[in-house]
Structures are given as C-alpha cells and as structure tokens.
Write a protein that holds these residues in place. Structure first.
Motif, PDB file in Angstrom:
ATOM      1  N   THR A 230      -6.151  13.508  10.244  1.00 12.00           N
ATOM      2  CA  THR A 230      -7.337  12.821   9.741  1.00 12.00           C
ATOM      3  C   THR A 230      -7.475  12.878   8.221  1.00 12.00           C
ATOM      4  O   THR A 230      -7.731  11.848   7.584  1.00 12.00           O
ATOM      5  CB  THR A 230      -8.607  13.375  10.409  1.00 12.00           C
ATOM      6  OG1 THR A 230      -8.540  13.117  11.811  1.00 12.00           O
ATOM      7  CG2 THR A 230      -9.848  12.695   9.853  1.00 12.00           C
ATOM      8  N   PRO A 231      -7.336  14.046   7.576  1.00 11.35           N
ATOM      9  CA  PRO A 231      -7.470  14.062   6.105  1.00 11.35           C
ATOM     10  C   PRO A 231      -6.498  13.106   5.416  1.00 11.35           C
ATOM     11  O   PRO A 231      -6.864  12.421   4.455  1.00 11.35           O
ATOM     12  CB  PRO A 231      -7.173  15.519   5.750  1.00 11.35           C
ATOM     13  CG  PRO A 231      -7.534  16.286   6.977  1.00 11.35           C
ATOM     14  CD  PRO A 231      -7.135  15.405   8.121  1.00 11.35           C
ATOM     15  N   LYS A 232      -5.250  13.062   5.919  1.00  8.71           N
ATOM     16  CA  LYS A 232      -4.257  12.169   5.329  1.00  8.71           C
ATOM     17  C   LYS A 232      -4.641  10.706   5.535  1.00  8.71           C
ATOM     18  O   LYS A 232      -4.479   9.880   4.630  1.00  8.71           O
ATOM     19  CB  LYS A 232      -2.886  12.447   5.939  1.00  8.71           C
ATOM     20  CG  LYS A 232      -1.758  11.626   5.322  1.00  8.71           C
ATOM     21  CD  LYS A 232      -0.396  12.108   5.800  1.00  8.71           C
ATOM     22  CE  LYS A 232      -0.179  11.786   7.252  1.00  8.71           C
ATOM     23  NZ  LYS A 232       1.205  12.124   7.690  1.00  8.71           N
ATOM     24  N   GLU A 233      -5.178  10.407   6.722  1.00  8.37           N
ATOM     25  CA  GLU A 233      -5.581   9.033   7.012  1.00  8.37           C
ATOM     26  C   GLU A 233      -6.769   8.610   6.143  1.00  8.37           C
ATOM     27  O   GLU A 233      -6.824   7.472   5.665  1.00  8.37           O
ATOM     28  CB  GLU A 233      -5.949   8.898   8.501  1.00  8.37           C
ATOM     29  CG  GLU A 233      -4.808   9.157   9.467  1.00  8.37           C
ATOM     30  CD  GLU A 233      -3.756   8.062   9.407  1.00  8.37           C
ATOM     31  OE1 GLU A 233      -3.961   7.024  10.034  1.00  8.37           O
ATOM     32  OE2 GLU A 233      -2.743   8.257   8.708  1.00  8.37           O
ATOM     33  N   ILE A 234      -7.701   9.518   5.940  1.00  7.38           N
ATOM     34  CA  ILE A 234      -8.847   9.222   5.077  1.00  7.38           C
ATOM     35  C   ILE A 234      -8.380   8.955   3.647  1.00  7.38           C
ATOM     36  O   ILE A 234      -8.857   8.024   2.984  1.00  7.38           O
ATOM     37  CB  ILE A 234      -9.866  10.386   5.106  1.00  7.38           C
ATOM     38  CG1 ILE A 234     -10.524  10.473   6.485  1.00  7.38           C
ATOM     39  CG2 ILE A 234     -10.929  10.201   4.027  1.00  7.38           C
ATOM     40  CD1 ILE A 234     -11.440  11.671   6.646  1.00  7.38           C
ATOM     41  N   LEU A 235      -7.427   9.760   3.195  1.00  2.91           N
ATOM     42  CA  LEU A 235      -6.887   9.571   1.845  1.00  2.91           C
ATOM     43  C   LEU A 235      -6.198   8.215   1.713  1.00  2.91           C
ATOM     44  O   LEU A 235      -6.339   7.526   0.696  1.00  2.91           O
ATOM     45  CB  LEU A 235      -5.913  10.695   1.508  1.00  2.91           C
ATOM     46  CG  LEU A 235      -5.368  10.714   0.076  1.00  2.91           C
ATOM     47  CD1 LEU A 235      -6.503  10.825  -0.934  1.00  2.91           C
ATOM     48  CD2 LEU A 235      -4.387  11.872  -0.097  1.00  2.91           C
TER      49      LEU A 235
END
Length: 242
Positions: A230-235
């Motif tokens: 999720t953090p990577k996708e948000i970025l």
C-alpha cells in the motif's frame, strides 16, 4: 434514469448469487453488465445463463485473460459509454457484500440533486445499519482512509474502497481513457481524475452515502501482500497525479 451496474467476475462460478440477480432484474429498470475477467472456471457459462433469461437487461463481456478488477471495470465503462444508453453507470462487487437494494438508495441522491456526478457507498458501522467487517480490515481501512483523505485526495472522504459506486455519464469519458496505474486503489485514482476536471467544485458534486447494509462475504480477493504494498502504491499515485 437509465442505469447500468457493472459486476466484475473472476472465478465466481460457485458463489455468484444468480437467483438474487434474476429476481432483482425482473421488477427493476436497472441493467447489469457482467464482466468475466479471464476466469479459469465456468463463470462465463453462469453469466450467459443469466443473459439468456434476461437478454434485454443483461450485457456480458468476456475477457480471455485476467486483467484485474480495475481494468475490467474501466473497459466495461468505455463500452457502456459507446452504447449511449445510460444516464448512470456504477459498479458493485459480485459477492453482493453490498446488497442490490442499495442501488436505488445510491440513485436517489441524483434525484434529490441533479448536479451530483458521483455517489459512493460508505461502510459506516452505526445504529440502524448492518455493517459487518472483520476488525483487522476495519482498522486497516480507517488508517488507510485517513492517509488518503489528508495526504492524497485532500478531500474529507471516509471510505474510498467500498465496492459500491454510481456516477453520472455527465463525467467526460476521458476520465476512463487511460489505464489505472494501481490494482486495487483505482477508486482513489478515479476521484483524483474527477477532481482535476472539476477543481474546487468537486466537494459539492460527490456524496458519500452510508450504506444500510454491507456484510463481508468469505475471503477477500485483496491479498495480504497488497496491504504490504500500500505505501508504494500510494506513492505511485502521488507521483502520477501531482
């Protein structure tokens, strides 16, 4: 109010509630577009059996390869736009965690306010509603929603990921021309794309409707690795739509 609801389906042969769909279709002015997204079971046969019984109200799209929920919905939206039949297009999950009667509740918001362009179901656990989610999913959802609302959308959205949404075809088809860059955060991308078109007026054109019923059905197709990513996708989203 001509309305079509997209139902993305992947290996739904044994759990698609066909009788529920057929009973609902008989007495409503709502159409369905089922998308078989490269299923490895006999999902396409089940969908075709529904279409045979209700040919005027059911469209079936068959993807030979699995493209994922986001792309399956996007391609179906483009096809429905090309038909030029519908005032409203939406999507629900195939397991009907959100029951079909909620379609009319979503649609009623457009009757009240014809300037709206998007009505989003929202899973708010409260008195008078049957909203049943596993606690760890609820907890993750609240953390995720807070981050997305404050740092990405900059809009007071409570629940971007609910699989029940209905939008007006007043939204330009260009919103759907490009593929979404994330697998299961496409709802966030959709809101961002709409916001870019309508600017500060967007807050008056989107409504979150607190669902009367949402019941988690079986295991989610969102894997634990998706949560970890999720953090990577948000970025990725922030970089794409900055």
């Amino acid at each position: 109010m001509k309305t079509c609801i997209i139902i993305p389906c992947y290996n739904e042969e044994k759990r698609l509630p066909t009788k529920t769909f057929l009973k609902f279709i008989q007495n409503k002015d709502i159409h369905f577009c089922f998308v078989n997204d490269g299923s490895s079971d006999n999902t396409i046969d089940v969908l075709n059996s529904i279409k045979i019984k209700e040919p005027d109200k059911v469209l079936v799209i068959n993807n030979n390869k699995n493209v994922g929920k986001a792309e399956a919905i996007r391609e179906a939206v483009l096809e429905l736009y090309n038909l030029k039949l519908y005032d409203y297009i939406g999507f629900f999950d195939a397991d009907l965690a959100t029951p079909l009667f909620e379609i009319e509740n979503l649609r009623n918001y457009f009757i009240i306010n014809d300037s709206l362009i998007l009505v989003m179901g929202s899973r708010i656990k409260r008195m008078g509603a049957n909203v049943n989610r596993k606690f760890h999913r609820f907890l993750f959802g609240r953390i995720f929603a807070t981050i997305i609302s404050a740092n990405v959308l900059k809009l007071p959205v409570y629940d971007t990921q609910c699989g029940a949404k209905l939008f007006s075809t007043k939204i330009p088809v260009a919103v759907f021309n490009d593929k979404f860059i994330t697998k299961w955060l496409f709802d966030v991308e959709l809101i961002i794309r709409i916001k870019k078109l309508f600017g500060n007026d967007i807050i008056e054109k989107i409504v979150e409707y607190p669902l009367l019923e949402w019941v988690e059905k079986g295991e989610s197709k969102v894997k634990f690795t998706d949560f970890l990513n999720t953090p990577k996708e948000i970025l990725k989203i922030k970089r794409k739509y900055k």
